[in-house]
Design a protein around this motif. Structure first.
Motif, mmCIF file in Angstrom:
data_model
loop_
_atom_site.group_PDB
_atom_site.id
_atom_site.type_symbol
_atom_site.label_atom_id
_atom_site.label_comp_id
_atom_site.label_asym_id
_atom_site.label_seq_id
_atom_site.Cartn_x
_atom_site.Cartn_y
_atom_site.Cartn_z
ATOM 1 N N ILE A 65 0.843 -1.187 0.000
ATOM 2 C CA ILE A 65 0.000 0.000 0.000
ATOM 3 C C ILE A 65 0.885 1.246 0.000
ATOM 4 N N SER A 66 0.485 2.238 -0.792
ATOM 5 C CA SER A 66 1.179 3.530 -0.789
ATOM 6 C C SER A 66 0.863 4.237 0.515
ATOM 7 N N ALA A 67 1.869 4.864 1.100
ATOM 8 C CA ALA A 67 1.682 5.558 2.377
ATOM 9 C C ALA A 67 2.375 6.902 2.342
ATOM 10 N N ILE A 68 1.927 7.785 3.216
ATOM 11 C CA ILE A 68 2.504 9.113 3.333
ATOM 12 C C ILE A 68 2.500 9.514 4.807
ATOM 13 N N ALA A 69 3.555 10.196 5.217
ATOM 14 C CA ALA A 69 3.643 10.740 6.576
ATOM 15 C C ALA A 69 3.976 12.214 6.451
ATOM 16 N N ALA A 70 3.290 13.039 7.229
ATOM 17 C CA ALA A 70 3.491 14.493 7.151
ATOM 18 C C ALA A 70 3.674 15.080 8.542
ATOM 19 N N GLY A 71 4.353 16.214 8.595
ATOM 20 C CA GLY A 71 4.559 16.899 9.862
ATOM 21 C C GLY A 71 5.632 16.233 10.702
ATOM 22 N N GLU A 72 5.479 16.295 12.011
ATOM 23 C CA GLU A 72 6.465 15.745 12.949
ATOM 24 C C GLU A 72 6.716 14.260 12.707
ATOM 25 N N ILE A 73 5.684 13.526 12.357
ATOM 26 C CA ILE A 73 5.813 12.080 12.161
ATOM 27 C C ILE A 73 6.708 11.771 10.951
ATOM 28 N N ALA A 74 6.796 12.680 9.982
ATOM 29 C CA ALA A 74 7.629 12.459 8.792
ATOM 30 C C ALA A 74 9.101 12.328 9.164
ATOM 31 N N GLY A 75 9.561 13.126 10.118
ATOM 32 C CA GLY A 75 10.952 13.033 10.561
ATOM 33 C C GLY A 75 11.251 11.693 11.201
ATOM 34 N N ARG A 76 10.366 11.218 12.075
ATOM 35 C CA ARG A 76 10.534 9.900 12.703
ATOM 36 C C ARG A 76 10.483 8.798 11.647
ATOM 37 N N PHE A 77 9.536 8.915 10.729
ATOM 38 C CA PHE A 77 9.371 7.907 9.683
ATOM 39 C C PHE A 77 10.604 7.852 8.785
ATOM 40 N N ASN A 78 11.213 8.991 8.516
ATOM 41 C CA ASN A 78 12.418 9.056 7.689
ATOM 42 C C ASN A 78 13.578 8.294 8.330
ATOM 43 N N GLN A 79 13.611 8.219 9.658
ATOM 44 C CA GLN A 79 14.684 7.525 10.382
ATOM 45 C C GLN A 79 14.388 6.049 10.639
ATOM 46 N N ALA A 80 13.152 5.604 10.382
ATOM 47 C CA ALA A 80 12.759 4.218 10.651
ATOM 48 C C ALA A 80 13.478 3.261 9.704
ATOM 49 N N ALA A 81 13.863 2.120 10.231
ATOM 50 C CA ALA A 81 14.592 1.123 9.443
ATOM 51 C C ALA A 81 13.679 0.449 8.420
ATOM 52 N N LEU A 82 14.222 0.214 7.238
ATOM 53 C CA LEU A 82 13.502 -0.539 6.215
ATOM 54 C C LEU A 82 13.500 -2.017 6.595
ATOM 55 N N GLY A 83 12.433 -2.736 6.215
ATOM 56 C CA GLY A 83 12.371 -4.168 6.443
ATOM 57 C C GLY A 83 12.021 -4.585 7.861
ATOM 58 N N VAL A 84 11.716 -3.630 8.719
ATOM 59 C CA VAL A 84 11.330 -3.912 10.104
ATOM 60 C C VAL A 84 9.817 -3.790 10.203
ATOM 61 N N LYS A 85 9.183 -4.681 10.963
ATOM 62 C CA LYS A 85 7.736 -4.628 11.135
ATOM 63 C C LYS A 85 7.370 -3.557 12.158
ATOM 64 N N TYR A 86 6.434 -2.689 11.786
ATOM 65 C CA TYR A 86 5.930 -1.633 12.655
ATOM 66 C C TYR A 86 4.419 -1.738 12.754
#
Length: 99
Positions: free
Chosen positions: A49-70
């Motif tokens: 699924i295509s996803a988007i994160a905006a605002g403060e959550i975008a910074g956290r999402f940018n640092q999240a590891a790929l391939g990890v279950k969240y």
């Protein structure tokens, strides 16, 4: 109500960018796999699924590891005003608690 909780992995992520108003925004692809019970029968589910994160959550999402279950919380909306394609808008996410 339009709220969706989803366990998924981040499989692709674009670079962090900013809207003309200066709001950070990031797009990604999430991948979900699970077994669900439907009409008394186990069913293997897998989708992207295509996803988007905006605002403060975008910074956290940018640092999240790929391939990890969240565990994601968000809502579904049209990709844009003139589009019928749906996008998952992430409002929060965390590493799921283990038993």
């Amino acid at each position: 109500m339009n709220q969706l909780e989803l366990m998924a992995e981040i499989t692709e992520r674009e670079a962090l960018r900013y809207t003309p108003a200066g709001v950070p925004i990031i797009s990604a692809i999430l991948q979900h796999r699970s077994t669900q019970i439907e009409a008394g029968t186990e069913r293997l589910i897998g989708f992207e699924i295509s996803a988007i994160a905006a605002g403060e959550i975008a910074g956290r999402f940018n640092q999240a590891a790929l391939g990890v279950k969240y565990q994601f919380t968000g809502f579904i909306a049209n990709r844009s005003r003139n589009s019928m394609r749906l996008t998952y808008h992430i409002i929060d996410f965390q590493v799921p608690e283990t038993d």
